[in-house]
Write a protein that holds these residues in place. Structure first.
Motif: not given
Ligand code: LLP
Length: 433
Positions: A406-411
């Motif tokens: 998966p591709v997980v975005f964090v911010s």
């Protein structure tokens, strides 16, 4: 202190990205997983957008080169920042359209656009075709005519500028499958022909000299060469070009040895150069376009893996096997690309062991890092391979029927999945019984 800006260490000594512990991300989403720091992506995109506005006297538009990393979320994100995009296939084009990227900000590249792709692009009114060759030009004109439309184009030009980078990602020289050459007169002929076509409107010139470039000089040479050609088209053939597209190619830090590229300074120098050449030649300032891909997403992302086993072959080598490999990162096997890894639980530990980090694919060359200097690694450890945000997910495969991570975005301490992990059923999706 780390090569990726978004990386840090929390008070338990764990590596974090975008303010979130990578151990927690691994627990929540499993491994392997791509993790990308959205704030770094936004910051990088804004550097290009704002620096062209600040230093260049004419209009400008930054096109995110989506081959670096393509999915609906990234097109949405960059379009909200005012960027357009460079697409190279029907699949990227379709994704950009579905994500709501305004069609007029989509530039369609590729050295062999198929008739179906041309139809998709013309039917959806993409902003510009970056035409590779005359066969394609004829195809575009014929289709546009059949639907009574006029299509804006630029040609991809080989400016004959050599950039110092890996030969597989060097593109500006004459021996390249991309574009039309300047020095043989091929480009001039192409513009003359296009200027006479009923459903073609010439708007620009385009070049892309290569990728992972650290020097400013090749970009400066490209500006000079391309603008001399714009002057020639105007003076000799009365063909007016209103857009100068310089492609992408700015380098990023993959390891601590790589230099830092001052993007804003590059843009200010490029802008000064264009401003100066235009003034010297009494040329109105073209709209300036740039197509950064790697330098927007590359150093924003990392890949999280779990170590499965450590195999020591006395006096030969120690292999550390991870739960991913060339199926999620084929850049070592393709380009001998170098990466740096960190142990999530001990990122700054004394790196006194030399190990080779190997993937799980059935292929001896399936390596991620050869001879990495690492602290002691044991099975079950979490490993973060850094700067994998560009050309990793987008070049991943299902080799050995391994599902894509998966591709997980964090911010700002929050995480969200922008691409789900593939399941075994996804892999079977197109198989017939
Ligand atoms: N514009 C054009 C027309 C291009 O061909 C490319 C890259 C770019 C922009 C974006 O270049 P960037 O800013 O990302 O360097 N798979 C290789 C890279 C191939 C690049 C192809 N074209 C790698 O993993 O290094």
């Amino acid at each position: 202190m780390y090569i990726m800006e978004g990386l840090s260490k929390n008070n338990q000594g764990m590596l974090t990205l975008g303010g979130i512990s990578l151990k927690d991300i691994a627990k929540k989403y499993g491994t392997p997983a791509y993790v990308m720091d959205e704030d770094t992506i936004v910051k990088n995109a804004c550097v290009y957008r704002d620096a062209t506005k600040k230093y260049y006297d004419g209009e400008s538009l930054i096109l995110y080169a989506s081959k670096a990393f393509s999915c609906k979320y990234i097109y949405k994100l960059v379009s909200e920042l005012g960027l357009g995009t460079d697409v190279v296939s029907g699949g990227e084009l379709y994704t950009a359209l579905k994500a709501g990227m305004p069609a007029e900000k989509i530039y369609f590249h590729g050295n062999n656009k198929t008739p179906d792709e041309i139809k998709l692009a013309v039917d959806n009114n993409v902003g510009c075709f970056v035409v590779d060759n005359i066969t394609e030009l004829n195809r575009i004109n014929d289709y546009a005519k059949s639907v009574n439309k006029t299509v804006d184009i630029a040609f991809r030009i080989k400016p004959g500028v050599e950039a110092h980078t890996h030969e597989f990602i060097m593109t500006g020289q004459i021996d390249s499958k991309f574009g039309v050459a300047l020095e043989t007169g091929e480009a001039e002929e192409a513009y003359i022909l296009a200027s006479k076509m009923s459903n073609i409107n010439i708007v620009g010139v385009h070049c892309h000299i290569g990728s992972q470039i650290f020097d400013f000089q090749p970009f400066e040479s490209a500006v000079e060469t391309m603008l001399s050609f714009v002057v020639l088209l105007k003076e000799k053939h009365n063909i007016i070009v209103s857009q100068l597209n310089l492609g992408g190619g700015y380098g990023i830090k993959y390891t601590s040895q790589d230099a830092h590229v001052p993007y804003e300074m590059f843009i200010s120098k490029i802008s000064d150069k264009i401003n100066k050449v235009c003034e010297e030649n009494n040329l109105s300032k073209p709209m300036l376009l740039m197509e950064p891909g790697r330098s927007i997403v590359g150093a924003a992302g990392l890949t999280l893996y779990t170590v499965g086993n450590v195999k020591n072959i006395p006096n030969v080598r120690t292999y550390v096997s991870i739960d991913g490999g060339m199926s999620d990162n084929p850049r070592y096997i393709l380009y001998n690309a170098e990466y740096e890894a960190k142990l999530v639980s001990n990122p700054d530990g004394q790196a006194d062991e030399t190990v080779t980090i190997a993937g799980k694919c059935c292929e001896s060359g399936d390596i991620i890092i050869k001879d990495a200097k690492m602290p002691k690694i044991s099975e079950g450890d979490l490993l973060a391979v850094l700067s994998t945000g560009a050309y990793n997910y987008s070049m991943s495969s299902n080799y050995n029927r391994i599902p894509r991570p998966p591709v997980v975005f964090v911010s700002g301490g929050k995480d969200k999945v922008v691409i789900e992990r593939e399941s075994y059923d996804d892999i079977l999706k197109n198989d017939k019984d």
